[in-house]
Write an enzyme that holds these catalytic residues in place. Structure first.
Site, PDB file in Angstrom:
ATOM      1  N   LYS A  10     -11.102   1.193  31.226  1.00 11.73           N
ATOM      2  CA  LYS A  10     -11.111   2.640  31.451  1.00 11.73           C
ATOM      3  C   LYS A  10     -12.467   3.132  31.970  1.00 11.73           C
ATOM      4  CE  LYS A  10     -11.119   3.400  26.416  1.00 11.73           C
ATOM      5  NZ  LYS A  10     -12.078   2.336  26.247  1.00 11.73           N
ATOM      6  N   ARG A  84      -9.426   9.980  20.880  1.00 11.90           N
ATOM      7  CA  ARG A  84      -9.080   8.695  20.269  1.00 11.90           C
ATOM      8  C   ARG A  84      -8.342   8.875  18.949  1.00 11.90           C
ATOM      9  NH1 ARG A  84     -13.658   5.550  22.898  1.00 11.90           N
ATOM     10  NH2 ARG A  84     -13.134   3.378  22.556  1.00 11.90           N
ATOM     11  N   ARG A 123     -18.431  -9.393  29.241  1.00 10.31           N
ATOM     12  CA  ARG A 123     -18.979  -8.112  29.739  1.00 10.31           C
ATOM     13  C   ARG A 123     -20.511  -8.053  29.641  1.00 10.31           C
ATOM     14  NH1 ARG A 123     -16.477  -2.433  27.986  1.00 10.31           N
ATOM     15  NH2 ARG A 123     -17.020  -2.990  25.848  1.00 10.31           N
ATOM     16  N   ARG A 156     -23.217  -5.850  25.192  1.00  9.02           N
ATOM     17  CA  ARG A 156     -23.247  -4.713  24.276  1.00  9.02           C
ATOM     18  C   ARG A 156     -23.214  -5.238  22.852  1.00  9.02           C
ATOM     19  NH1 ARG A 156     -18.740  -0.326  25.848  1.00  9.02           N
ATOM     20  NH2 ARG A 156     -18.410  -0.348  23.616  1.00  9.02           N
ATOM     21  N   ARG A 167     -12.964  -2.622  16.095  1.00  8.11           N
ATOM     22  CA  ARG A 167     -12.628  -1.654  17.161  1.00  8.11           C
ATOM     23  C   ARG A 167     -11.136  -1.730  17.487  1.00  8.11           C
ATOM     24  NH1 ARG A 167     -16.570  -3.808  21.350  1.00  8.11           N
ATOM     25  NH2 ARG A 167     -15.679  -2.333  22.825  1.00  8.11           N
TER      26      ARG A 167
HETATM   27  P1  ADP Z   1     -14.736   0.760  23.999  1.00  5.02           P
HETATM   28  O1  ADP Z   1     -13.572   1.523  24.517  1.00  5.02           O
HETATM   29  O2  ADP Z   1     -15.007  -0.457  24.806  1.00  5.02           O
HETATM   30  O3  ADP Z   1     -14.666   0.497  22.533  1.00  5.02           O
HETATM   31  P2  ADP Z   1     -16.559   3.088  24.231  1.00  5.02           P
HETATM   32  O4  ADP Z   1     -17.828   3.027  25.010  1.00  5.02           O
HETATM   33  O5  ADP Z   1     -15.497   4.010  24.690  1.00  5.02           O
HETATM   34  O6  ADP Z   1     -16.082   1.574  24.197  1.00  5.02           O
HETATM   35  O7  ADP Z   1     -16.895   3.446  22.712  1.00  5.02           O
HETATM   36  C1  ADP Z   1     -17.933   2.810  21.998  1.00  5.02           C
HETATM   37  C2  ADP Z   1     -17.989   3.376  20.580  1.00  5.02           C
HETATM   38  O8  ADP Z   1     -18.342   4.781  20.621  1.00  5.02           O
HETATM   39  C3  ADP Z   1     -16.667   3.318  19.815  1.00  5.02           C
HETATM   40  O9  ADP Z   1     -16.449   2.066  19.201  1.00  5.02           O
HETATM   41  C4  ADP Z   1     -16.891   4.445  18.787  1.00  5.02           C
HETATM   42  O10 ADP Z   1     -17.756   4.031  17.741  1.00  5.02           O
HETATM   43  C5  ADP Z   1     -17.635   5.506  19.597  1.00  5.02           C
HETATM   44  N1  ADP Z   1     -16.692   6.448  20.257  1.00  5.02           N
HETATM   45  C6  ADP Z   1     -16.475   6.571  21.599  1.00  5.02           C
HETATM   46  N2  ADP Z   1     -15.540   7.507  21.857  1.00  5.02           N
HETATM   47  C7  ADP Z   1     -15.140   7.985  20.657  1.00  5.02           C
HETATM   48  C8  ADP Z   1     -14.173   8.966  20.249  1.00  5.02           C
HETATM   49  N3  ADP Z   1     -13.420   9.647  21.142  1.00  5.02           N
HETATM   50  N4  ADP Z   1     -14.026   9.185  18.913  1.00  5.02           N
HETATM   51  C9  ADP Z   1     -14.761   8.531  18.006  1.00  5.02           C
HETATM   52  N5  ADP Z   1     -15.680   7.587  18.311  1.00  5.02           N
HETATM   53  C10 ADP Z   1     -15.875   7.313  19.628  1.00  5.02           C
END
Ligand code: ADP
Length: 212
Positions: A10, A84, A123, A156, A167
Protein backbone atom coordinates in the site's frame (compact mmCIF):
# COMPACT_ATOMS: atom_id res chain seq x y z
CA UNK A 1 -7.82 4.85 0.82
CA UNK A 2 -5.51 1.88 0.59
CA UNK A 3 -6.00 -0.97 3.03
CA UNK A 4 -4.16 -4.25 3.41
CA UNK A 5 -1.83 -6.34 5.52
CA UNK A 6 1.78 -5.37 6.19
CA UNK A 7 3.68 -6.08 2.97
CA UNK A 8 0.58 -5.58 0.79
CA UNK A 9 2.37 -2.78 -1.08
CA UNK A 10 0.00 0.00 0.00
CA UNK A 11 2.88 2.40 0.73
CA UNK A 12 4.41 1.89 -2.71
CA UNK A 13 1.04 2.22 -4.46
CA UNK A 14 0.26 5.39 -2.51
CA UNK A 15 3.54 6.95 -3.69
CA UNK A 16 2.75 5.96 -7.29
CA UNK A 17 -0.74 7.53 -7.03
CA UNK A 18 0.74 10.79 -5.77
CA UNK A 19 3.28 10.87 -8.58
CA UNK A 20 0.76 10.04 -11.31
CA UNK A 21 -2.34 11.94 -10.16
CA UNK A 22 -0.90 14.62 -7.86
CA UNK A 23 -3.19 13.57 -5.02
CA UNK A 24 -1.50 14.12 -1.64
CA UNK A 25 -0.98 11.05 0.50
CA UNK A 26 -0.82 10.61 4.24
CA UNK A 27 0.45 7.57 6.08
CA UNK A 28 0.26 7.51 9.89
CA UNK A 29 3.01 4.86 9.91
CA UNK A 30 5.41 7.12 7.97
CA UNK A 31 4.49 10.15 10.11
CA UNK A 32 5.14 8.22 13.32
CA UNK A 33 8.52 6.93 12.06
CA UNK A 34 9.57 10.47 11.21
CA UNK A 35 8.41 11.80 14.59
CA UNK A 36 10.36 9.03 16.31
CA UNK A 37 13.52 9.82 14.34
CA UNK A 38 13.13 13.52 15.16
CA UNK A 39 12.65 12.66 18.84
CA UNK A 40 9.41 14.67 19.20
CA UNK A 41 6.96 14.12 22.08
CA UNK A 42 4.57 12.28 19.74
CA UNK A 43 7.41 10.12 18.40
CA UNK A 44 8.60 9.22 21.89
CA UNK A 45 5.08 8.47 23.11
CA UNK A 46 4.34 6.05 20.27
CA UNK A 47 7.77 4.47 19.64
CA UNK A 48 7.29 1.62 22.11
CA UNK A 49 3.97 0.58 20.50
CA UNK A 50 5.14 0.76 16.89
CA UNK A 51 8.38 -1.05 17.71
CA UNK A 52 6.45 -3.98 19.14
CA UNK A 53 3.94 -4.10 16.29
CA UNK A 54 0.88 -2.95 18.25
CA UNK A 55 -1.57 -0.32 17.03
CA UNK A 56 -1.26 3.23 18.32
CA UNK A 57 -4.36 4.58 20.10
CA UNK A 58 -7.29 5.62 17.93
CA UNK A 59 -7.31 9.06 19.57
CA UNK A 60 -3.73 9.86 18.53
CA UNK A 61 -4.22 8.56 14.98
CA UNK A 62 -7.52 10.37 14.40
CA UNK A 63 -6.00 13.64 15.63
CA UNK A 64 -3.10 13.20 13.21
CA UNK A 65 -5.47 12.64 10.31
CA UNK A 66 -7.72 15.56 11.27
CA UNK A 67 -4.73 17.91 11.44
CA UNK A 68 -3.45 16.64 8.13
CA UNK A 69 -6.83 17.00 6.40
CA UNK A 70 -7.19 20.55 7.68
CA UNK A 71 -3.81 21.48 6.16
CA UNK A 72 -3.65 19.39 2.99
CA UNK A 73 -6.98 17.70 2.32
CA UNK A 74 -8.69 20.41 0.26
CA UNK A 75 -8.10 18.82 -3.13
CA UNK A 76 -8.41 15.12 -2.56
CA UNK A 77 -6.39 12.70 -0.46
CA UNK A 78 -5.02 9.19 -0.29
CA UNK A 79 -4.83 7.42 3.06
CA UNK A 80 -2.14 4.77 3.29
CA UNK A 81 -2.77 2.45 6.24
CA UNK A 82 -5.64 4.44 7.71
CA UNK A 83 -8.16 3.57 9.07
CA UNK A 84 -7.05 0.37 10.77
CA UNK A 85 -9.83 -0.09 13.32
CA UNK A 86 -13.62 0.29 13.34
CA UNK A 87 -13.52 3.34 15.68
CA UNK A 88 -11.04 5.02 13.30
CA UNK A 89 -13.35 4.31 10.34
CA UNK A 90 -16.34 5.71 12.24
CA UNK A 91 -14.42 8.86 13.21
CA UNK A 92 -13.37 9.31 9.60
CA UNK A 93 -16.99 9.09 8.46
CA UNK A 94 -17.99 11.93 10.77
CA UNK A 95 -14.98 14.04 9.77
CA UNK A 96 -15.80 13.58 6.08
CA UNK A 97 -19.46 14.41 6.68
CA UNK A 98 -18.43 17.59 8.45
CA UNK A 99 -16.15 18.52 5.53
CA UNK A 100 -18.86 17.48 3.04
CA UNK A 101 -16.30 15.30 1.30
CA UNK A 102 -17.32 11.90 -0.05
CA UNK A 103 -15.08 8.84 0.15
CA UNK A 104 -14.65 7.59 -3.41
CA UNK A 105 -12.73 4.37 -2.97
CA UNK A 106 -11.52 1.95 -0.33
CA UNK A 107 -9.01 -0.27 -2.14
CA UNK A 108 -8.26 -3.53 -0.40
CA UNK A 109 -4.94 -5.08 -1.44
CA UNK A 110 -5.21 -8.80 -0.86
CA UNK A 111 -1.93 -10.64 -0.31
CA UNK A 112 -1.05 -14.16 0.77
CA UNK A 113 0.93 -14.86 3.92
CA UNK A 114 3.82 -16.04 1.68
CA UNK A 115 3.87 -12.68 -0.17
CA UNK A 116 3.88 -10.81 3.13
CA UNK A 117 6.84 -12.79 4.46
CA UNK A 118 8.82 -12.49 1.23
CA UNK A 119 8.34 -8.75 0.95
CA UNK A 120 8.92 -7.96 4.60
CA UNK A 121 12.10 -10.00 4.92
CA UNK A 122 13.67 -8.31 1.90
CA UNK A 123 12.31 -4.77 2.48
CA UNK A 124 14.87 -1.97 2.74
CA UNK A 125 14.06 1.61 3.62
CA UNK A 126 16.12 4.78 3.43
CA UNK A 127 16.81 6.03 6.93
CA UNK A 128 16.86 9.61 5.70
CA UNK A 129 13.97 10.02 3.23
CA UNK A 130 11.84 6.89 3.62
CA UNK A 131 12.32 5.58 0.05
CA UNK A 132 11.39 1.90 0.12
CA UNK A 133 12.84 -0.91 -2.00
CA UNK A 134 13.78 -4.55 -1.86
CA UNK A 135 17.10 -6.27 -1.24
CA UNK A 136 16.12 -8.66 -4.07
CA UNK A 137 16.48 -5.77 -6.52
CA UNK A 138 19.86 -6.24 -8.21
CA UNK A 139 20.66 -2.53 -7.95
CA UNK A 140 20.50 -2.57 -4.16
CA UNK A 141 21.74 -6.07 -3.37
CA UNK A 142 25.36 -4.92 -3.20
CA UNK A 143 25.27 -1.19 -2.57
CA UNK A 144 22.58 -0.36 -0.03
CA UNK A 145 22.47 3.39 -0.62
CA UNK A 146 19.38 5.47 -1.42
CA UNK A 147 19.29 6.53 -5.10
CA UNK A 148 17.50 9.77 -4.18
CA UNK A 149 19.43 11.15 -1.21
CA UNK A 150 22.42 8.82 -0.64
CA UNK A 151 21.05 7.88 2.80
CA UNK A 152 21.64 4.36 4.15
CA UNK A 153 19.08 1.68 3.15
CA UNK A 154 18.26 -0.34 6.26
CA UNK A 155 15.65 -2.84 7.43
CA UNK A 156 12.73 -1.42 9.42
CA UNK A 157 12.99 -2.37 13.08
CA UNK A 158 9.43 -3.68 13.10
CA UNK A 159 10.10 -5.94 10.08
CA UNK A 160 11.73 -8.68 12.16
CA UNK A 161 9.80 -11.96 12.38
CA UNK A 162 8.51 -11.70 15.98
CA UNK A 163 7.18 -8.17 15.51
CA UNK A 164 5.64 -9.07 12.15
CA UNK A 165 3.71 -11.81 13.94
CA UNK A 166 2.10 -9.19 16.20
CA UNK A 167 1.39 -6.82 13.28
CA UNK A 168 -0.36 -9.63 11.41
CA UNK A 169 -2.39 -10.59 14.48
CA UNK A 170 -3.46 -6.94 14.89
CA UNK A 171 -4.37 -6.83 11.20
CA UNK A 172 -6.57 -9.94 11.40
CA UNK A 173 -8.27 -8.89 14.64
CA UNK A 174 -8.82 -5.17 14.07
CA UNK A 175 -8.35 -4.22 10.42
CA UNK A 176 -9.92 -7.09 8.48
CA UNK A 177 -13.44 -6.26 9.79
CA UNK A 178 -13.17 -2.96 7.89
CA UNK A 179 -13.70 -4.81 4.61
CA UNK A 180 -17.32 -5.43 5.62
CA UNK A 181 -17.61 -1.81 6.85
CA UNK A 182 -16.64 -0.37 3.45
CA UNK A 183 -18.50 -3.04 1.53
CA UNK A 184 -21.67 -1.84 3.23
CA UNK A 185 -20.88 1.74 2.17
CA UNK A 186 -20.39 0.55 -1.42
CA UNK A 187 -16.81 1.90 -1.52
CA UNK A 188 -14.80 -1.34 -1.29
CA UNK A 189 -12.77 -2.65 -4.24
CA UNK A 190 -10.76 -5.83 -3.71
CA UNK A 191 -7.56 -6.29 -5.65
CA UNK A 192 -4.94 -9.03 -6.00
CA UNK A 193 -1.87 -7.46 -4.38
CA UNK A 194 0.38 -10.47 -4.99
CA UNK A 195 1.24 -9.21 -8.49
CA UNK A 196 4.10 -6.85 -9.35
CA UNK A 197 3.70 -3.16 -8.55
CA UNK A 198 3.08 -2.05 -12.15
CA UNK A 199 0.23 -4.55 -12.66
CA UNK A 200 -1.45 -3.50 -9.41
CA UNK A 201 -0.99 0.17 -10.24
CA UNK A 202 -2.60 -0.24 -13.67
CA UNK A 203 -5.76 -1.52 -11.97
CA UNK A 204 -5.69 1.17 -9.28
CA UNK A 205 -5.27 3.90 -11.93
CA UNK A 206 -8.30 2.59 -13.78
CA UNK A 207 -10.41 2.77 -10.60
CA UNK A 208 -9.26 6.34 -9.87
CA UNK A 209 -10.02 7.45 -13.41
CA UNK A 210 -13.50 5.92 -13.22
CA UNK A 211 -14.16 7.62 -9.88
CA UNK A 212 -13.01 11.04 -11.09
P1 ADP B 1 2.74 -1.75 7.85
O1 ADP B 1 1.45 -1.62 7.12
O2 ADP B 1 3.81 -2.33 7.00
O3 ADP B 1 2.60 -2.43 9.17
P2 ADP B 1 2.82 1.14 8.53
O4 ADP B 1 3.98 2.00 8.18
O5 ADP B 1 1.51 1.43 7.91
O6 ADP B 1 3.34 -0.33 8.20
O7 ADP B 1 2.62 1.15 10.11
C1 ADP B 1 3.70 0.99 11.01
C2 ADP B 1 3.17 1.05 12.45
O8 ADP B 1 2.61 2.36 12.72
C3 ADP B 1 2.04 0.06 12.75
O9 ADP B 1 2.51 -1.22 13.08
C4 ADP B 1 1.37 0.77 13.95
O10 ADP B 1 2.13 0.59 15.14
C5 ADP B 1 1.46 2.25 13.57
N1 ADP B 1 0.26 2.68 12.80
C6 ADP B 1 0.24 3.06 11.48
N2 ADP B 1 -1.01 3.37 11.09
C7 ADP B 1 -1.81 3.18 12.16
C8 ADP B 1 -3.22 3.31 12.39
N3 ADP B 1 -4.07 3.71 11.42
N4 ADP B 1 -3.69 3.01 13.63
C9 ADP B 1 -2.87 2.62 14.62
N5 ADP B 1 -1.53 2.46 14.48
C10 ADP B 1 -1.00 2.73 13.26
Amino acid sequence: MLLGAPGSGKGTQAEMITRQFGIPVTSPGAILRRERDLGTALGMETAETTQHGGLVSDKIIVELIEDWLRLHGGHGFVFDGFPRTTPQAESLQSILERLRTPLDLAIWLEVSEATVRDRITSRLQCQACGFTTSATSAVFAERQICPYCDGPLVRRMDDEAVVLQTRLAEFHAKTEPLAAFYEKLGALRRMDGNRDREAVFTDISRLIEQAA
